[in-house]
Structures are given as structure tokens and as C-alpha cells.
Scaffold this motif. Structure first.
Motif, PDB file in Angstrom:
ATOM      1  N   PHE A 161       0.856  -1.183   0.000  1.00 22.01           N
ATOM      2  CA  PHE A 161       0.000   0.000   0.000  1.00 22.01           C
ATOM      3  C   PHE A 161       0.894   1.235   0.000  1.00 22.01           C
ATOM      4  N   ASN A 162       0.632   2.163  -0.909  1.00 17.94           N
ATOM      5  CA  ASN A 162       1.439   3.376  -1.007  1.00 17.94           C
ATOM      6  C   ASN A 162       0.695   4.532  -0.353  1.00 17.94           C
ATOM      7  N   GLU A 163       1.160   4.959   0.811  1.00 14.54           N
ATOM      8  CA  GLU A 163       0.520   6.051   1.535  1.00 14.54           C
ATOM      9  C   GLU A 163       1.434   7.273   1.669  1.00 14.54           C
ATOM     10  N   ALA A 164       2.587   7.235   0.964  1.00  8.34           N
ATOM     11  CA  ALA A 164       3.575   8.301   1.169  1.00  8.34           C
ATOM     12  C   ALA A 164       4.040   8.961  -0.124  1.00  8.34           C
ATOM     13  N   TYR A 165       3.981   8.279  -1.239  1.00  3.86           N
ATOM     14  CA  TYR A 165       4.515   8.801  -2.496  1.00  3.86           C
ATOM     15  C   TYR A 165       3.389   9.230  -3.425  1.00  3.86           C
ATOM     16  N   ASP A 166       3.713  10.167  -4.316  1.00  8.72           N
ATOM     17  CA  ASP A 166       2.712  10.649  -5.275  1.00  8.72           C
ATOM     18  C   ASP A 166       2.257   9.545  -6.207  1.00  8.72           C
ATOM     19  N   ASP A 167       3.192   8.643  -6.543  1.00  8.40           N
ATOM     20  CA  ASP A 167       2.833   7.536  -7.428  1.00  8.40           C
ATOM     21  C   ASP A 167       3.749   6.348  -7.159  1.00  8.40           C
ATOM     22  N   GLU A 168       3.346   5.201  -7.664  1.00  9.31           N
ATOM     23  CA  GLU A 168       4.095   3.959  -7.463  1.00  9.31           C
ATOM     24  C   GLU A 168       5.455   4.011  -8.142  1.00  9.31           C
ATOM     25  N   GLU A 169       5.528   4.729  -9.264  1.00  9.37           N
ATOM     26  CA  GLU A 169       6.781   4.833 -10.002  1.00  9.37           C
ATOM     27  C   GLU A 169       7.868   5.480  -9.153  1.00  9.37           C
ATOM     28  N   SER A 170       7.546   6.586  -8.492  1.00 11.42           N
ATOM     29  CA  SER A 170       8.526   7.268  -7.648  1.00 11.42           C
ATOM     30  C   SER A 170       8.984   6.373  -6.501  1.00 11.42           C
ATOM     31  N   LEU A 171       8.043   5.620  -5.939  1.00  9.60           N
ATOM     32  CA  LEU A 171       8.394   4.686  -4.873  1.00  9.60           C
ATOM     33  C   LEU A 171       9.335   3.608  -5.392  1.00  9.60           C
ATOM     34  N   ALA A 172       9.049   3.081  -6.567  1.00  8.09           N
ATOM     35  CA  ALA A 172       9.896   2.028  -7.140  1.00  8.09           C
ATOM     36  C   ALA A 172      11.317   2.532  -7.354  1.00  8.09           C
ATOM     37  N   TYR A 173      11.469   3.769  -7.809  1.00 10.09           N
ATOM     38  CA  TYR A 173      12.810   4.300  -8.069  1.00 10.09           C
ATOM     39  C   TYR A 173      13.595   4.473  -6.761  1.00 10.09           C
ATOM     40  N   ASP A 174      12.924   4.946  -5.716  1.00  8.55           N
ATOM     41  CA  ASP A 174      13.626   5.060  -4.431  1.00  8.55           C
ATOM     42  C   ASP A 174      14.023   3.684  -3.910  1.00  8.55           C
ATOM     43  N   LEU A 175      13.146   2.696  -4.080  1.00  6.46           N
ATOM     44  CA  LEU A 175      13.469   1.342  -3.655  1.00  6.46           C
ATOM     45  C   LEU A 175      14.625   0.765  -4.475  1.00  6.46           C
ATOM     46  N   ALA A 176      14.678   1.122  -5.758  1.00  7.96           N
ATOM     47  CA  ALA A 176      15.782   0.654  -6.606  1.00  7.96           C
ATOM     48  C   ALA A 176      17.119   1.168  -6.090  1.00  7.96           C
ATOM     49  N   ASP A 177      17.147   2.391  -5.613  1.00  8.06           N
ATOM     50  CA  ASP A 177      18.381   2.936  -5.040  1.00  8.06           C
ATOM     51  C   ASP A 177      18.801   2.144  -3.799  1.00  8.06           C
ATOM     52  N   LEU A 178      17.809   1.698  -3.012  1.00  8.50           N
ATOM     53  CA  LEU A 178      18.120   0.892  -1.830  1.00  8.50           C
ATOM     54  C   LEU A 178      18.633  -0.487  -2.234  1.00  8.50           C
ATOM     55  N   VAL A 179      18.027  -1.085  -3.263  1.00 11.35           N
ATOM     56  CA  VAL A 179      18.497  -2.388  -3.746  1.00 11.35           C
ATOM     57  C   VAL A 179      19.926  -2.273  -4.251  1.00 11.35           C
ATOM     58  N   ASN A 180      20.230  -1.166  -4.925  1.00  8.04           N
ATOM     59  CA  ASN A 180      21.599  -0.942  -5.382  1.00  8.04           C
ATOM     60  C   ASN A 180      22.565  -0.919  -4.207  1.00  8.04           C
ATOM     61  N   GLU A 181      22.166  -0.274  -3.122  1.00 10.97           N
ATOM     62  CA  GLU A 181      23.019  -0.201  -1.935  1.00 10.97           C
ATOM     63  C   GLU A 181      23.246  -1.596  -1.349  1.00 10.97           C
ATOM     64  N   GLU A 182      22.187  -2.392  -1.328  1.00 11.51           N
ATOM     65  CA  GLU A 182      22.319  -3.744  -0.800  1.00 11.51           C
ATOM     66  C   GLU A 182      23.205  -4.608  -1.701  1.00 11.51           C
ATOM     67  N   VAL A 183      23.031  -4.494  -3.012  1.00  7.62           N
ATOM     68  CA  VAL A 183      23.862  -5.271  -3.934  1.00  7.62           C
ATOM     69  C   VAL A 183      25.328  -4.897  -3.764  1.00  7.62           C
ATOM     70  N   GLU A 184      25.609  -3.614  -3.588  1.00  8.83           N
ATOM     71  CA  GLU A 184      26.994  -3.194  -3.368  1.00  8.83           C
ATOM     72  C   GLU A 184      27.574  -3.864  -2.121  1.00  8.83           C
ATOM     73  N   LYS A 185      26.781  -3.971  -1.061  1.00  7.65           N
ATOM     74  CA  LYS A 185      27.265  -4.624   0.165  1.00  7.65           C
ATOM     75  C   LYS A 185      27.444  -6.127  -0.040  1.00  7.65           C
ATOM     76  N   LEU A 186      26.568  -6.732  -0.815  1.00  7.73           N
ATOM     77  CA  LEU A 186      26.716  -8.153  -1.135  1.00  7.73           C
ATOM     78  C   LEU A 186      27.978  -8.393  -1.950  1.00  7.73           C
ATOM     79  N   VAL A 187      28.244  -7.513  -2.890  1.00  6.07           N
ATOM     80  CA  VAL A 187      29.451  -7.642  -3.709  1.00  6.07           C
ATOM     81  C   VAL A 187      30.696  -7.511  -2.833  1.00  6.07           C
ATOM     82  N   GLU A 188      30.673  -6.565  -1.905  1.00  7.91           N
ATOM     83  CA  GLU A 188      31.792  -6.416  -0.970  1.00  7.91           C
ATOM     84  C   GLU A 188      32.006  -7.695  -0.156  1.00  7.91           C
ATOM     85  N   ALA A 189      30.902  -8.401   0.122  1.00  8.93           N
ATOM     86  CA  ALA A 189      30.981  -9.643   0.901  1.00  8.93           C
ATOM     87  C   ALA A 189      31.410 -10.833   0.051  1.00  8.93           C
TER      88      ALA A 189
END
Length: 360
Positions: A161-189
Motif C-alpha cells: 500500500f502506497n501512503e507516502a509517495y505521489d505515485d508507485e513509479e517514484s516509490l519504485a525508483y527510491d526502492l531501486a536505489d536501496l536495492v543498489n546499496e544492498e547489492v553493493e554490500k553483497l558484492v563487498e561480501a
């Protein structure tokens, strides 16, 4: 992420003792049946009156991870997963680890099934790592390379449920940035094989451009020796092909066994320029396909890509199957792949098409 570089990156997963010149990579999509005692332990851990603390619950998850990792290796898989023994559900697990999500109780989805659908109530932010501990533990106990499946940002956005963003697209892009951060940490590991799971794309294929932008954000800054895959569950692939060829991934994983390969032709025109991960056993059928049946399915993949660009796996996660059936599917799949490799080496299978690159 295309052409010769992809094949060189994929070659890092060839076992040192691989007996054939040809190499068809074998793996699983992700989930696997949990030992029955895992759910009993979860119940004890969640029972305030039970003498079952955090350490005991951690030990139970560790034991399950060891057990299933070993099961995958006994089946002969080239790249293994721990069966996602520490995960409960593909959105809920990550939402509990992302600031900005909260839970307000389960939602009925069909029949008597419920889904603990989370709500996004503020901007999402990265806090604790999601999968690094899981990867490090599995990698330590495994003798084979370990793949890390991650639920993709588009699905994390669509199935909340999206109760904070103007649209689902903007939420997906912010989440993509978080996934990128996690992948970087996995690569470091040490992780070198990461799979992004986007089942929601199959139900809303017109949003392929949003998924493409999400993947661009995820792939940003990831080293060339990291093999990045995208898994999309069964749907109308003609609505996202050939657009998906522009996604910055090495491998596209499709669920075709469940549909008896009726959509195989979709990936032949225009020519498929990614590596193909093909489901060759049906994850929705509680019967073990014979080696000969699976070999026939593998040969269908060779109609699309040459063996050096083919990965085979079950269609999707196996978690809903009886465990002995899941193991049988994996073991027969590995045997089938090795026999097809031998037939390729002997010239018994004619693979006339030459490798296609994105530059052709």
C-alpha cells in the motif's frame, strides 16, 4: 552487460572438475521447501509462553540453511541457494528491513489465503543490511558458488500500500536505489551472482520501462564480474519482448515449462541477445519429470541460445512442493543437463545458430 563479457562472467561458475567441454549452468530460482521443524520452531519463537529465545531461533535457521545448502549440492547444482530458509515471504521479509514500511495486519488475497501486505508510510530509507549475513553464512558452508535472489523494487512497490509517495513509479525508483546499496554490500561480501525477482512485471507488463529504469539504478556501479539476472514469472512475454533486451542484466530468467513452451517463439524474433535462464521443470506440478523429459526441454532452450549462454533451473521457486519431489526435480535436471552436454560434445545435437551479441 552483453556479448562476450557476459559469457566470460558466466564461466566463473563452471566447476573445476566439470567433465564436459560444453557447459549448461544449473541452478534454482530461489525458494525451496522448508523442513517441517522450521515452522514448528517459528511457532515456538513467536509464542511468548514458550522457552524458545532468539538464539534458539537463529540456530534453527542456521541448521535449515546448512541442510538445504547440502541438499542442493548433493543434487549437483553448479550454483546453489540456501532455499531462502530465513525468509518468510518475498515482500514481507524485505519490508521489515526497510525504514518507511509498517504492517497493519494480514490482507485476504484469495480463498483462505492471507498476505501480510505492508504499507509505505514515509520515504523509504536503507538501514540494516538485508541479505549479507544470509549470503556469508551460506557461502561459508557451501562448496559451490552461491546465488542471491532479491525481490525487485517494482514488485516491492506494487505489492504494498502506497501512503507516502505521489505515485508507485517514484516509490519504485527510491526502492531501486536501496536495492543498489544492498547489492553493493553483497558484492563487498563476495557475492558474484545476484538475481532480481520481479513477478509483478508479469501482471503489469506495460510498466516495463519503469522496471528498466529500476534496473539501471540497481546496476549502477556494480563491477563487471558480477553476474546480474532478472527473473520474471509466467505471463505474456510478448508484451515485454524485445524491450527487455535493453535491460542492464546479463541473464533473463523465464517460466516456460508451466505453459508447455507455447511462448518459446517469442524469444526468437528478434534474436535473443541476453543469456537465457530457462525453466525446464514445472514448479507447479508435484511430480518429478524424467531425465528424458527434461532433456527435451533443455533442447528447446538451445533453439534460442547456444549452450554457453544457457542456464537451466526449475520454472520458479519450489517451496510449495513436497521436499522429496523438489529434490528429485533438481537431481534429474542436473543429470539431464550433463547428458545434453555430452551429446553436444559428441556432435549429436546440432546447434547451428552462432552466439548473438547485442552489438550484432
Amino acid at each position: 552487460m552483453s556479448g562476450e563479457d557476459d559469457r566470460a562472467t558466466r564461466e566463473q561458475f563452471r566447476p573445476a572438475d566439470h567433465g564436459n567441454d560444453s557447459f549448461i549452468l544449473t541452478t534454482v530460482v530461489g525458494s525451496y521447501p522448508k523442513p517441517k521443524w522450521v515452522d514448528r520452531c517459528r511457532g515456538l519463537y513467536e509464542d511468548d509462553d514458550a522457552d524458545f529465545d532468539e538464539d534458539a531461533w537463529q540456530e534453527a535457521k542456521d541448521d535449515a540453511s546448512r541442510l538445504i545448502t547440502d541438499e542442493h549440492e548433493r543434487a549437483g547444482l553448479d550454483v546453489i541457494v540456501d532455499g531462502e530458509m530465513r525468509r518468510n515471504e518475498m515482500v514481507e521479509y524485505f519490508a521489515h528491513r526497510i525504514d518507511g514500511y509498517e504492517f497493519n495486519g494480514p490482507v485476504k488475497v484469495w480463498g483462505h489465503n492471507y498476505f501480510d501486505k505492508p504499507s509505505v508510510v514515509s520515504d523509504v530509507e536503507y538501514d540494516e543490511t538485508w541479505l549479507v549475513d544470509e549470503y556469508e553464512f551460506t557461502s561459508d558452508v557451501a562448496d559451490r558458488p552461491v546465488k542471491v535472489p532479491i525481490t525487485g523494487p517494482y514488485t516491492l512497490a506494487s505489492w504494498s500500500f502506497n501512503e507516502a509517495y505521489d505515485d508507485e513509479e517514484s516509490l519504485a525508483y527510491d526502492l531501486a536505489d536501496l536495492v543498489n546499496e544492498e547489492v553493493e554490500k553483497l558484492v563487498e561480501a563476495g557475492a558474484r551472482y545476484v538475481q532480481i525477482d520481479e513477478p509483478a512485471l508479469a501482471t503489469t507488463p506495460d510498466d516495463h520501462a519503469i522496471v528498466g529504469e529500476c534496473l539501471e539504478r540497481i546496476a549502477a556501479g556494480i563491477p563487471d564480474d558480477v553476474y546480474l539476472g532478472l527473473h520474471v514469472c509466467y505471463g505474456d512475454y510478448s508484451r515485454i519482448y524485445p524491450e527487455i533486451l535493453g535491460f542492464p542484466v546479463d541473464e533473463f530468467d523465464v517460466e516456460l515449462a508451466n505453459g508447455d513452451y507455447e511462448q518459446l517463439e517469442v524469444f526468437k524474433d528478434p534474436a535473443f541477445t541476453k543469456n537465457l535462464a530457462l525453466g525446464v521443470t514445472d514448479a507447479h506440478v508435484a511430480e518429478v519429470e524424467s531425465v528424458e523429459e527434461i532433456k527435451a526441454n533443455i533442447r528447446k532452450g538451445l533453439e534460442v541460445v547456444p549452450p554457453e549462454r544457457l542456464t537451466v533451473s526449475p520454472d520458479c521457486g519450489l517451496k510449495l512442493l513436497p521436499r522429496e519431489v523438489a529434490y528429485g526435480k533438481m537431481a534429474n535436471m542436473v543429470q539431464a543437463a550433463r547428458e545434453v552436454e555430452e551429446e553436444l560434445d559428441e556432435g549429436e545435437i546440432d546447434v547451428s545458430r552462432s552466439p548473438v551479441t547485442a552489438d550484432d
